[in-house]
Write a protein that holds these residues in place. Structure first.
Motif, PDB file in Angstrom:
ATOM      1  N   ASP A 142       0.821  -1.207   0.000  1.00 16.90           N
ATOM      2  CA  ASP A 142       0.000   0.000   0.000  1.00 16.90           C
ATOM      3  C   ASP A 142       0.864   1.269   0.000  1.00 16.90           C
ATOM      4  O   ASP A 142       0.668   2.179   0.801  1.00 16.90           O
ATOM      5  N   LEU A 143       1.838   1.296  -0.914  1.00 16.74           N
ATOM      6  CA  LEU A 143       2.723   2.455  -1.021  1.00 16.74           C
ATOM      7  C   LEU A 143       1.993   3.600  -1.731  1.00 16.74           C
ATOM      8  O   LEU A 143       1.292   3.383  -2.711  1.00 16.74           O
ATOM      9  N   ARG A 144       2.169   4.799  -1.243  1.00 16.01           N
ATOM     10  CA  ARG A 144       1.435   5.943  -1.787  1.00 16.01           C
ATOM     11  C   ARG A 144       2.063   6.522  -3.037  1.00 16.01           C
ATOM     12  O   ARG A 144       1.432   7.257  -3.770  1.00 16.01           O
ATOM     13  N   THR A 145       3.312   6.242  -3.258  1.00 10.48           N
ATOM     14  CA  THR A 145       3.984   6.720  -4.465  1.00 10.48           C
ATOM     15  C   THR A 145       3.581   5.830  -5.626  1.00 10.48           C
ATOM     16  O   THR A 145       3.686   4.602  -5.536  1.00 10.48           O
ATOM     17  N   PRO A 146       3.117   6.412  -6.723  1.00  8.00           N
ATOM     18  CA  PRO A 146       2.704   5.564  -7.853  1.00  8.00           C
ATOM     19  C   PRO A 146       3.904   4.835  -8.462  1.00  8.00           C
ATOM     20  O   PRO A 146       4.999   5.380  -8.557  1.00  8.00           O
ATOM     21  N   LEU A 147       3.669   3.601  -8.842  1.00  6.71           N
ATOM     22  CA  LEU A 147       4.706   2.786  -9.476  1.00  6.71           C
ATOM     23  C   LEU A 147       4.575   2.911 -10.979  1.00  6.71           C
ATOM     24  O   LEU A 147       3.493   2.757 -11.543  1.00  6.71           O
ATOM     25  N   ARG A 148       5.683   3.194 -11.632  1.00  8.56           N
ATOM     26  CA  ARG A 148       5.704   3.301 -13.092  1.00  8.56           C
ATOM     27  C   ARG A 148       6.764   2.333 -13.596  1.00  8.56           C
ATOM     28  O   ARG A 148       7.947   2.484 -13.298  1.00  8.56           O
ATOM     29  N   LEU A 149       6.354   1.307 -14.324  1.00  5.54           N
ATOM     30  CA  LEU A 149       7.279   0.327 -14.884  1.00  5.54           C
ATOM     31  C   LEU A 149       7.530   0.665 -16.342  1.00  5.54           C
ATOM     32  O   LEU A 149       6.593   0.895 -17.107  1.00  5.54           O
ATOM     33  N   LEU A 150       8.798   0.695 -16.720  1.00  7.08           N
ATOM     34  CA  LEU A 150       9.182   1.004 -18.097  1.00  7.08           C
ATOM     35  C   LEU A 150       9.788  -0.233 -18.742  1.00  7.08           C
ATOM     36  O   LEU A 150      10.598  -0.917 -18.132  1.00  7.08           O
ATOM     37  N   ASP A 151       9.402  -0.486 -19.976  1.00  4.36           N
ATOM     38  CA  ASP A 151      10.022  -1.582 -20.721  1.00  4.36           C
ATOM     39  C   ASP A 151      11.435  -1.180 -21.103  1.00  4.36           C
ATOM     40  O   ASP A 151      11.690  -0.032 -21.477  1.00  4.36           O
ATOM     41  N   ALA A 152      12.361  -2.123 -20.997  1.00  5.50           N
ATOM     42  CA  ALA A 152      13.757  -1.864 -21.355  1.00  5.50           C
ATOM     43  C   ALA A 152      14.243  -3.010 -22.244  1.00  5.50           C
ATOM     44  O   ALA A 152      14.748  -4.009 -21.742  1.00  5.50           O
ATOM     45  N   PRO A 153      14.076  -2.864 -23.552  1.00  8.40           N
ATOM     46  CA  PRO A 153      14.540  -3.931 -24.438  1.00  8.40           C
ATOM     47  C   PRO A 153      16.047  -4.137 -24.310  1.00  8.40           C
ATOM     48  O   PRO A 153      16.803  -3.184 -24.154  1.00  8.40           O
ATOM     49  N   TYR A 154      16.435  -5.363 -24.325  1.00 12.60           N
ATOM     50  CA  TYR A 154      17.850  -5.743 -24.245  1.00 12.60           C
ATOM     51  C   TYR A 154      18.504  -5.259 -22.956  1.00 12.60           C
ATOM     52  O   TYR A 154      19.705  -5.024 -22.902  1.00 12.60           O
ATOM     53  N   ARG A 155      17.689  -5.049 -21.902  1.00 17.36           N
ATOM     54  CA  ARG A 155      18.163  -4.628 -20.577  1.00 17.36           C
ATOM     55  C   ARG A 155      18.910  -3.297 -20.602  1.00 17.36           C
ATOM     56  O   ARG A 155      19.678  -2.987 -19.717  1.00 17.36           O
ATOM     57  N   ASP A 156      18.682  -2.495 -21.632  1.00 16.49           N
ATOM     58  CA  ASP A 156      19.297  -1.171 -21.714  1.00 16.49           C
ATOM     59  C   ASP A 156      18.334  -0.168 -21.096  1.00 16.49           C
ATOM     60  O   ASP A 156      17.408   0.309 -21.747  1.00 16.49           O
ATOM     61  N   VAL A 157      18.533   0.140 -19.832  1.00 14.99           N
ATOM     62  CA  VAL A 157      17.602   1.007 -19.115  1.00 14.99           C
ATOM     63  C   VAL A 157      17.912   2.488 -19.304  1.00 14.99           C
ATOM     64  O   VAL A 157      17.064   3.336 -19.047  1.00 14.99           O
ATOM     65  N   GLY A 158      19.093   2.820 -19.743  1.00 14.09           N
ATOM     66  CA  GLY A 158      19.533   4.208 -19.816  1.00 14.09           C
ATOM     67  C   GLY A 158      18.684   5.095 -20.700  1.00 14.09           C
ATOM     68  O   GLY A 158      18.156   6.117 -20.242  1.00 14.09           O
ATOM     69  N   ASP A 159      18.533   4.749 -21.958  1.00  9.54           N
ATOM     70  CA  ASP A 159      17.785   5.597 -22.891  1.00  9.54           C
ATOM     71  C   ASP A 159      16.333   5.757 -22.472  1.00  9.54           C
ATOM     72  O   ASP A 159      15.788   6.856 -22.474  1.00  9.54           O
ATOM     73  N   ARG A 160      15.718   4.652 -22.100  1.00  9.64           N
ATOM     74  CA  ARG A 160      14.305   4.682 -21.710  1.00  9.64           C
ATOM     75  C   ARG A 160      14.107   5.543 -20.460  1.00  9.64           C
ATOM     76  O   ARG A 160      13.185   6.339 -20.383  1.00  9.64           O
ATOM     77  N   LEU A 161      14.984   5.394 -19.492  1.00 11.24           N
ATOM     78  CA  LEU A 161      14.863   6.157 -18.255  1.00 11.24           C
ATOM     79  C   LEU A 161      15.116   7.641 -18.485  1.00 11.24           C
ATOM     80  O   LEU A 161      14.384   8.494 -17.962  1.00 11.24           O
ATOM     81  N   LEU A 162      16.126   7.987 -19.260  1.00 10.95           N
ATOM     82  CA  LEU A 162      16.412   9.393 -19.536  1.00 10.95           C
ATOM     83  C   LEU A 162      15.252  10.061 -20.266  1.00 10.95           C
ATOM     84  O   LEU A 162      14.909  11.217 -19.991  1.00 10.95           O
TER      85      LEU A 162
END
Length: 109
Positions: free
Chosen positions: A9-29
């Protein structure tokens, strides 16, 4: 992840981003760029988990993605990076032991 977030019951909304090929940098930026609402004074805090390992050479196996991600995030204006240590194999000793379903070890009998 979603089920655990809801269970706690966390109050901060959770946002999941897809990261193809485990490259999280571009998607997160890209995601971070849209969070400031166009304000130059906005501050975005990014929590980056880092493994704390028992042997120095284990760092070669772990944390490489975190290091690359931090290097990119530190170049972004208005972004604060917070390192969150995660002790491998020591969940029962660290601050993560605050889970109410995990019994805290008591004093020796």
């Amino acid at each position: 992840m979603r089920a655990e977030w809801q269970r706690r019951d966390l109050r901060t909304p959770l946002r999941l981003l897809d990261a193809p090929y485990r490259d999280v940098g571009d998607r997160l930026l890209h995601h971070i760029a849209g969070l400031g609402g166009g304000s130059e004074r906005a501050v975005i805090t990014v929590f980056v988990p880092e493994y704390v390992v028992a042997r120095w050479w284990q760092n070669v196996l772990h944390n490489q993605t975190a290091l690359r991600l931090k290097a990119r995030l530190l170049q972004q204006p208005g972004v604060v990076v917070v390192n969150v240590p995660f002790h491998l194999g020591r969940r029962e000793r660290g601050w993560l032991a605050g889970d109410p379903e995990v019994a805290a070890p008591g004093p020796p009998a």
